[in-house]
Design a protein around this motif. Structure first.
Motif, PDB file in Angstrom:
ATOM      1  N   ASN B  48       5.578 -11.227   5.664  1.00  0.00           N
ATOM      2  CA  ASN B  48       4.649 -10.270   5.044  1.00  0.00           C
ATOM      3  C   ASN B  48       3.265 -10.899   4.852  1.00  0.00           C
ATOM      4  O   ASN B  48       2.473 -10.467   4.034  1.00  0.00           O
ATOM      5  N   THR B  73      -2.146  -4.685   4.046  1.00  0.00           N
ATOM      6  CA  THR B  73      -1.803  -4.063   2.765  1.00  0.00           C
ATOM      7  C   THR B  73      -0.850  -2.886   2.981  1.00  0.00           C
ATOM      8  O   THR B  73       0.130  -2.709   2.275  1.00  0.00           O
ATOM      9  N   ARG B  76       2.592  -4.166   4.048  1.00  0.00           N
ATOM     10  CA  ARG B  76       3.324  -4.751   2.928  1.00  0.00           C
ATOM     11  C   ARG B  76       3.964  -3.689   2.042  1.00  0.00           C
ATOM     12  O   ARG B  76       4.962  -3.945   1.375  1.00  0.00           O
ATOM     13  N   GLN B  77       3.362  -2.504   1.998  1.00  0.00           N
ATOM     14  CA  GLN B  77       3.926  -1.451   1.158  1.00  0.00           C
ATOM     15  C   GLN B  77       5.332  -1.077   1.603  1.00  0.00           C
ATOM     16  O   GLN B  77       6.118  -0.557   0.825  1.00  0.00           O
ATOM     17  N   ALA B 101       2.774   0.164  -8.961  1.00  0.00           N
ATOM     18  CA  ALA B 101       2.410   0.262  -7.541  1.00  0.00           C
ATOM     19  C   ALA B 101       2.589   1.673  -6.984  1.00  0.00           C
ATOM     20  O   ALA B 101       1.701   2.169  -6.280  1.00  0.00           O
ATOM     21  N   VAL B 105      -0.738   2.894  -5.571  1.00  0.00           N
ATOM     22  CA  VAL B 105      -0.792   2.727  -4.125  1.00  0.00           C
ATOM     23  C   VAL B 105      -0.312   3.976  -3.396  1.00  0.00           C
ATOM     24  O   VAL B 105      -0.911   4.421  -2.433  1.00  0.00           O
ATOM     25  N   SER B 150      10.495  -3.702  -6.486  1.00  0.00           N
ATOM     26  CA  SER B 150      10.270  -3.637  -5.044  1.00  0.00           C
ATOM     27  C   SER B 150      10.804  -2.341  -4.458  1.00  0.00           C
ATOM     28  O   SER B 150      10.156  -1.712  -3.622  1.00  0.00           O
ATOM     29  N   MET B 153       8.900   1.096  -4.239  1.00  0.00           N
ATOM     30  CA  MET B 153       7.951   1.425  -3.173  1.00  0.00           C
ATOM     31  C   MET B 153       8.656   1.976  -1.932  1.00  0.00           C
ATOM     32  O   MET B 153       8.021   2.157  -0.888  1.00  0.00           O
TER      33      MET B 153
END
Lengths: 511, 240
Positions: B48, B73, B76-77, B101, B105, B150, B153
């Motif tokens: 990542n 970015t 990575r999501q 997030a 995001v 984690s 997301m």
């Protein structure tokens, strides 16, 4: 021929300040709207916008420049309206009436008066200013409208009648005044040059100098308020300079002739004499207790309102500079930890310069250079907020950088792994933790700003300290006003630190 | 699907990863094992881009993340990562950690993110800790929250970097149970671990790294019973 000398309060630097007064209104530059404008402007760093005082009314307005720290000629009516009042103002008003002008008064430091004339910020200057060859090169003068005499002021138990009797003594004079020349003619005298009249009076009282040379009105006011002092007129012919106070105009101003005529009429009608008598009587009305250090705080009673308003100015200034310093310091700290070389260099050089030079110097440069470089008449409060903010940012950028470095590297990695963009990560994840780490240092910086804010009084911002010196001058008493604002500063710091404690407890609730 | 071609990584003069090439199919669970200093964590962190490869190419679901033009970015999501030391955000409550997030995001509303967070907390058995601050949790609880964070997301790949190494022994089990549960859902996972039994039973493939090289790549049964390389055999002798 009698002797006249200008003896004015010579601050080293000068410029237009906040004491703008319109006779149809009150102080116009300290209204709330303008204050909030200043906050917004300062925070957003919109250096190029702002406002300037303007006059209203159908009659043609003329603006007079004066330095209101010299009773009875011009001083701030701190007990009452806060307007600028005095002998010069009354004469100017009478002249303006005769000539059909609307008069507006702009207060500033004595040293900036000539510059204000040359740049057209004011139309004329009346500020107990005497004619000198040096000044004549830059401005035109009216006829002399008032002639003052020099006196020797000393402790009441001394008896100095002539300049000869002062030989071998320690003599005080005001820096930059023409009394300097008079004192220089005294044989074997040790001359001590002081910035302000009240300082000189204290030097006499504490025995550090034997006597001082000042003009009659100053001597009268100070000896009335301090019965342990007395003064003697210097006999005519002693260092005769044949100078009196005149109105100053820009070179070639058509107003010179108009004013000369009006002055003549005032003289002939006896109006001028009446004004002079009125103001000299007002000095005699100033009563003071016996000398020494016995303090009498009742003299402050009438000035409470005036001094308390300084709290607002001081707090506002502290808030503006602290916020600006924090935001700019945070940006600089980001530059320092970034991987972009030019940004790193810039931030490092910036910090080096702003930490490496005196704050006072930065303040003066920003206040005086901005109008010349950018053609923008920066207000003293904005200039001060800017200078303190820029300076504070240099220190804070290091503090904040340390705070950011102290945040566990893993926090950044966790945020990156979640796909959180850099900005969001910095603002919401890293900064809150950094701020918590450095909160005590931030509070220190705020306390320092609050106290250092007293520096801004030198460019005329009407903060607590400036108001204290105005009251000092008006009451002819050295310590009361100073001690009073000292207590206010201390209380403000106490309040600030307890607020910080509350904040800290809130931030610690996650521990 | 993750495709790694000729991945190398050097720190200064030291070569930490040497020419690694492999493909991880979607849904595959890979356990990365090897002696300490063998480059396991660096390998994982390259996937990542927490570490930038010195050379080589990594493609994730078709996107070449080693290409400077790729928005890392964004990539990575879709990749969750769980760290040895949890790295929860200490100034936020558990539910805020989970919701942050997705809101910032992915643009979920605070309400959506919170209810989703609650479901995930339920799944890791920590529903009652939603409003606690991380400092009030045990190590095992922190790690389970980190996993839930984690998952919030909706990643299709999960990377675990020694997720149980910092835990007291009695807490290892609860965390492994969560990871095992996750493996059974068909999530693509890479787990750097020292828990050999766990690797053997939960992984589809074992990667054995030594000296920065991917020395052996095999099914667990074969790897643990008949390792092909001498270094792998010696390593197993020591740890089993």
């Amino acid at each position: 021929m009698s002797i006249t000398f200008p003896c004015r309060n010579f601050a080293l630097f000068s410029g237009p300040v906040c004491e703008v007064i319109s006779y149809s209104g009150y102080i116009t530059c300290m209204t709330n709207t303008r204050m909030s404008t200043i906050i917004v402007v300062a925070i957003l760093l919109l250096v190029f916008s702002g406002s300037s005082s303007s006059a209203e009314g159908a009659k043609k307005t003329i603006v007079m420049g004066t330095s209101p720290d010299y009773a009875p000629y011009e001083s701030v009516d701190a007990k009452g309206s806060g307007e600028i009042v005095g002998l010069d103002i009354d004469i100017a008003k009478a002249i303006a009436d005769k000539l059909g002008y609307e008069l507006q008064i702009s207060g500033m430091d004595f040293n900036s008066l000539i510059a204000a004339l040359q740049t057209g910020r004011v139309d004329f200057v009346m500020s107990a200013m005497s004619v000198t060859d040096e000044r004549k090169q830059s401005v035109d003068f009216s006829k002399v409208y008032y002639v003052a005499r020099n006196t020797i002021i000393s402790k009441a138990n001394h008896n100095y009648g002539t300049l000869e009797e002062l030989s071998g003594k320690r003599i005080g004079v005001q820096l930059g005044s023409t009394q300097e020349t008079v004192a220089a003619s005294i044989k074997n005298a040790e001359i001590k040059k002081l910035n302000k009249i009240p300082d000189m009076i204290q030097e006499i009282k504490s025995g550090r100098i034997d006597a001082a040379i000042v003009e009659d009105a100053v001597a009268l006011g100070n000896t009335t308020a301090n019965p342990d002092l007395k003064f003697t007129m210097i006999p005519s012919g002693d260092g005769d300079e044949d100078q009196g106070y005149s109105v100053a105009f820009p070179k070639g101003s058509p107003l010179v002739d108009e004013f000369n005529e009006a002055l003549q009429e005032l003289e002939a009608s006896g109006e001028k004499e009446a004004i002079v008598t009125k103001w000299f009587d007002s000095i005699m009305a100033t009563t003071g207790p016996a000398g020494g250090l016995n303090l009498d705080f009742t003299i402050l009673r009438d000035y409470m309102n005036y001094m308390m308003k300084g709290i607002y100015v001081t707090l506002l200034f502290t808030l503006v500079s602290a916020l600006f310093g924090f935001v700019w310091g945070a940006i600089l700290s980001l530059f320092k930890i970034s991987h972009v070389r030019p940004l790193q260099w810039f931030a490092t050089a910036y910090t080096s310069v702003f930490r490496g030079t005196p704050l006072l110097l930065q303040l003066f440069l920003i206040y005086f250079a901005t109008p010349q470089l950018l053609d923008y008449d920066i207000s003293p409060l904005l200039a001060a907020g800017l200078a303190f903010g820029l300076n504070s940012a240099a220190y804070l950028s290091e503090t904040i950088r340390a705070g950011i470095m102290a945040v566990d590297r893993g926090q950044r990695e966790a945020a990156m792994a979640l796909g959180i963009p850099y900005r969001t990560m910095m603002i919401s994840i890293i900064f809150p933790q950094a701020v918590k780490n450095i909160l005590p240092a931030l509070v220190n910086e705020c306390v320092a700003l609050l106290k250092e804010s007293s520096l801004v009084s030198v460019i005329g911002v009407q903060d607590l300290m400036r108001r204290a010196t105005v009251v000092q001058a008006n009451t002819y008493r050295a310590f009361e006003a100073l001690l009073f604002v000292g207590v206010i500063y201390y209380v403000l710091v106490l309040i600030l630190t307890s607020l910080a404690r509350v904040l800290e407890r809130r931030l610690r609730r996650s521990d | 699907m993750i495709n790694v071609e000729h991945l190398s990584k050097t720190f200064g003069k030291q070569e930490v990863l040497h020419d690694i090439s492999t493909t991880i199919e979607s849904g595959e669970v890979v356990a990365v094992i090897g002696p300490s200093g063998s480059g396991k964590s660096t390998f994982l962190r390259c996937l990542n881009l927490l570490e930038v490869p010195t050379s080589g190419r990594i493609t994730i679901n078709g996107a070449d993340i080693t290409d400077k033009k790729t928005d890392i970015t964004k990539v990575r999501q879709g990749i969750g990562m769980v760290f040895q030391h949890f790295h929860l955000f200490p100034h936020m409550t558990v539910i805020e950690n989970l919701a942050f997030a997705p809101v910032k995001v992915k643009g979920l509303t605070a309400e959506e993110a919170r209810s989703k967070g609650k479901v995930l907390l339920e799944r890791v058995g920590l529903r009652d800790k939603a409003d606690a601050y991380p400092s009030k949790l045990s190590g095992g609880q922190k790690q389970r929250v980190a996993i839930a964070r984690s998952l919030a997301m909706d990643p299709d790949i999960m990377l675990f970097d020694e997720p149980t190494s910092a835990l007291d022994p009695e807490m290892v089990k609860e965390v492994l149970a969560v990871i095992r549960d996750l493996a059974s859902t068909g999530m693509t996972m890479l787990i750097v671990t020292h828990e050999m039994n766990f690797a053997r039973e939960a992984a589809d493939t074992i990667y054995f790294l030594d000296g920065g090289r991917l020395v052996e790549k095999a099914e667990p049964e074969r790897f643990f019973t008949r390792p092909q390389h001498e270094r792998a055999a010696r390593f197993l002798e020591k740890v089993l």
